[in-house]
Design a protein around this motif. Sequence first.
Motif, short mmCIF file in Angstrom:
data_model
loop_
_atom_site.label_atom_id
_atom_site.label_comp_id
_atom_site.label_asym_id
_atom_site.label_seq_id
_atom_site.Cartn_x
_atom_site.Cartn_y
_atom_site.Cartn_z
N PHE A 49 -0.67 18.92 6.42
CA PHE A 49 -0.95 18.70 4.99
C PHE A 49 -1.33 17.25 4.72
O PHE A 49 -1.05 16.35 5.49
N VAL A 50 -1.99 17.10 3.56
CA VAL A 50 -2.31 15.78 3.05
C VAL A 50 -1.57 15.66 1.73
O VAL A 50 -1.58 16.58 0.92
N TYR A 51 -0.90 14.52 1.54
CA TYR A 51 -0.10 14.35 0.32
C TYR A 51 -0.61 13.14 -0.46
O TYR A 51 -0.79 12.06 0.11
N ALA A 52 -0.88 13.33 -1.73
CA ALA A 52 -1.27 12.18 -2.57
C ALA A 52 -0.54 12.27 -3.90
O ALA A 52 -0.54 13.32 -4.54
N SER A 53 0.09 11.18 -4.27
CA SER A 53 0.78 11.16 -5.56
C SER A 53 -0.06 10.39 -6.55
O SER A 53 -0.54 9.28 -6.25
N CYS A 54 -0.21 10.95 -7.74
CA CYS A 54 -1.01 10.26 -8.77
C CYS A 54 -0.23 9.07 -9.33
O CYS A 54 -0.73 8.38 -10.20
N ARG A 55 0.97 8.85 -8.83
CA ARG A 55 1.71 7.65 -9.24
C ARG A 55 1.19 6.44 -8.45
O ARG A 55 0.89 5.41 -9.01
N GLU A 70 -10.04 8.57 -2.33
CA GLU A 70 -10.12 7.83 -1.05
C GLU A 70 -8.84 7.98 -0.23
O GLU A 70 -8.89 8.07 0.99
N SER A 71 -7.72 8.04 -0.91
CA SER A 71 -6.46 8.22 -0.19
C SER A 71 -6.45 9.57 0.55
O SER A 71 -6.06 9.67 1.71
N GLY A 115 -9.84 -4.02 7.72
CA GLY A 115 -10.12 -4.88 6.56
C GLY A 115 -9.51 -4.30 5.28
O GLY A 115 -9.98 -4.58 4.19
N TYR A 116 -8.48 -3.51 5.43
CA TYR A 116 -7.79 -2.86 4.30
C TYR A 116 -8.76 -2.07 3.41
O TYR A 116 -8.57 -1.92 2.22
N SER A 117 -9.82 -1.59 4.04
CA SER A 117 -10.74 -0.79 3.22
C SER A 117 -10.60 0.68 3.59
O SER A 117 -10.06 1.03 4.65
N SER A 118 -11.11 1.52 2.72
CA SER A 118 -11.02 2.96 2.95
C SER A 118 -12.10 3.41 3.94
O SER A 118 -13.09 2.70 4.15
N ALA A 119 -11.92 4.61 4.46
CA ALA A 119 -12.90 5.13 5.42
C ALA A 119 -14.22 5.38 4.71
O ALA A 119 -15.29 5.14 5.26
N LYS A 120 -14.13 5.86 3.47
CA LYS A 120 -15.36 6.14 2.73
C LYS A 120 -15.15 5.68 1.29
O LYS A 120 -14.03 5.81 0.77
N MET A 144 -0.08 -6.90 0.37
CA MET A 144 -0.95 -5.73 0.15
C MET A 144 -1.00 -5.37 -1.33
O MET A 144 -0.05 -5.62 -2.05
N GLY A 145 -2.09 -4.82 -1.80
CA GLY A 145 -2.22 -4.46 -3.20
C GLY A 145 -1.28 -3.33 -3.59
O GLY A 145 -0.48 -2.86 -2.80
N LYS A 146 -1.46 -2.89 -4.82
CA LYS A 146 -0.56 -1.86 -5.35
C LYS A 146 -0.79 -0.52 -4.66
O LYS A 146 0.09 0.30 -4.50
N GLU A 147 -2.06 -0.34 -4.24
CA GLU A 147 -2.40 0.94 -3.61
C GLU A 147 -1.78 0.98 -2.22
O GLU A 147 -1.87 0.04 -1.45
N GLU A 148 -1.15 2.09 -1.91
CA GLU A 148 -0.55 2.20 -0.58
C GLU A 148 -1.57 2.76 0.38
O GLU A 148 -2.41 3.55 0.01
N SER A 149 -1.46 2.34 1.62
CA SER A 149 -2.31 2.99 2.60
C SER A 149 -1.74 4.39 2.79
O SER A 149 -0.56 4.62 2.61
N PRO A 150 -2.59 5.35 3.11
CA PRO A 150 -2.08 6.72 3.22
C PRO A 150 -0.95 6.83 4.23
O PRO A 150 0.01 7.53 4.01
N GLN A 151 -1.09 6.10 5.32
CA GLN A 151 -0.04 6.21 6.32
C GLN A 151 1.26 5.66 5.78
O GLN A 151 2.31 6.22 5.99
N ALA A 152 1.10 4.54 5.05
CA ALA A 152 2.33 3.97 4.48
C ALA A 152 2.91 4.93 3.48
O ALA A 152 4.12 5.17 3.45
#
Length: 538
Positions: free
Chosen positions: A107-113, A123-124, A139-144, A1-9
């Motif tokens: 809540f939704v959590y997103a780290s800019c790291r 997108e996350s 397909g490892y793509s985002s919803a939008k 998987m790429g550097k970007e984590e899936s939100p669930q991960a």
Amino acid sequence: MGKEESPQAARRTTRSSCAAASNGEVGRSTFTPLHNPTVSDLAFGGEPLSSEDLRSGFPVRRPQILELVHLLGPPNSPMLPLFVYGGASTGKTTVILQVFRHLNRPFVYASCRTCYSPRILFESILNQLLLHRKNEASGYSSAKRCEKPSDFVNFLREDVGKVVDSLKDRSGKRKSNKSRRWPKGDILYLIIDNLELVREWDKSSSLLPFLFNLYDILKLPNFALIFVSSSSPDTYYSSMGYIEPIPVFFPEYTEEDLRQLLIRNQANQKLYGCFLDIVLRPFSRVTRRLDELSTVFSSLFQKYCEPLSDTSSFPNDEMKRRLFSHFRPYISPALNEIFWGPSQCLSGIESGKVTRQRGSIRKHEDNEDFTEIGFHMSTAAKYLLISAFLASRNPATLDASLFDSTGGSDNRKRKRKASEKSMEQKETVEQESLMKGPGTFPLERLLAIFQCITSVIDVTIDEEEHGDGFPTDGGNSSWLMSNVLSQLSSLCDANFIAKGGSCPLEGSTRYRCTISEDFALKVARSIKFALPNYLCRR
Ligand SMILES: Nc1ncnc2c1ncn2[C@@H]1O[C@H](COP(=O)(O)OP(=O)(O)OP(=O)(O)O)[C@@H](O)[C@H]1O
């Protein structure tokens, strides 16, 4: 998987690691491919956390926990945006997430790291809102696809509304997976962590005001925002017309706080206490980061215990002396490592590098914390920067009078009444140097000042019997030189030090320090270095 984590991960990692940090529990159930996500996945999950467990899990963060709980208020209380800030590794993320676990809020959590560009961040957030997983099936793509802030606002309006409707839908609650608790309240919180890293992004000058304005732009009653940053509000652009978020400060840990935090999960606390009596003071003078100290102490403690056949007993005085002499050779190398290491690199700085971040540095009289500067660097780099500042600011002819033979500032010598003539001469030299601006200096002078000012730091291990100096090169000057050169090149890359051309006579490169006195004083304060004692003044 790429550097970007899936939100669930990302959610799973962050939340379970936080749960683990609190009382060593692993709190979060993992998502299986068969798991059908519902809005209940927007709560922290796992076992409920009582207020007692929350407080005992974070013994020295009680005031911040109470403040956060108070600001979040009872379920369904609207809230103005919060700005949670404090130095790296002061527990901001962990405490906030555990407060959410305790309150069971969605809540939704997103780290800019991990979300390291506007698109990945947007997108996350949207993926989490839509309960969308980036996996093989999708397909490892985002919803939008969402790149532009204006699209993000439109999508948020749509998606937050849907989430809030689902939260209100009591039939959904009845149908929901029984293993997960239904979140409390209909307000959705968006937590944006490591906000300081956004300043490194290309469009930061428009993105930061956008994020600070988001609450006002959206005007959604069921939406709340929490920014988390390791640098203070002062280091962000101001006067952009947005309402300043409510600040919640996480102060740096004191030595006593660190003792409490480090000792609490130890099997033999008395034995660990003896170990901390030796190491905590010198190491905490170099770093107060809990993660760094825990890592270095865990291997040092193993060394400390090596001579013991039974680590559950308490050593007598003679044994303590034996333990100390066995483990003493390991102390200086470990101190060295932490002194030279890329400490605080978590603030968006490449390993071992220093970056100058954009953003205003407003004067903040009471705040002695390094977070006011808005970036981090290793302790060694800070000393080197101060050495460069002194070399640029003081005339070389005064070096001998500012540093005594053992390297420190000899106050006694300086207090001696100087003759009127020498005072006049000194004044003339200083006035000339101020007129010329920061002077250039050769590497040798920088190195000499650096060695002088680091040699006076008091990090003695045991003042009476076991004097041990500050981590220096231990006689290996090429090792010291290569470290200085690497830190110097980082400081040059960050434009704190400029190469000032080469000396026509010697042919060697000369350097010039470009930072202001105000800034140098802040750096000095962060390592508790008495810079004014070393500055020649009229
Ligand atoms: N008061 C505390 N009690 C228990 N653990 C703590 C405390 N403070 C920090 N930690 C631990 O230190 C580590 C770093 O904490 P955390 O990531 O929450 O810090 P942070 O302030 O968010 O750091 P950063 O600004 O780098 O993101 C985690 O493992 C966390 O569990």
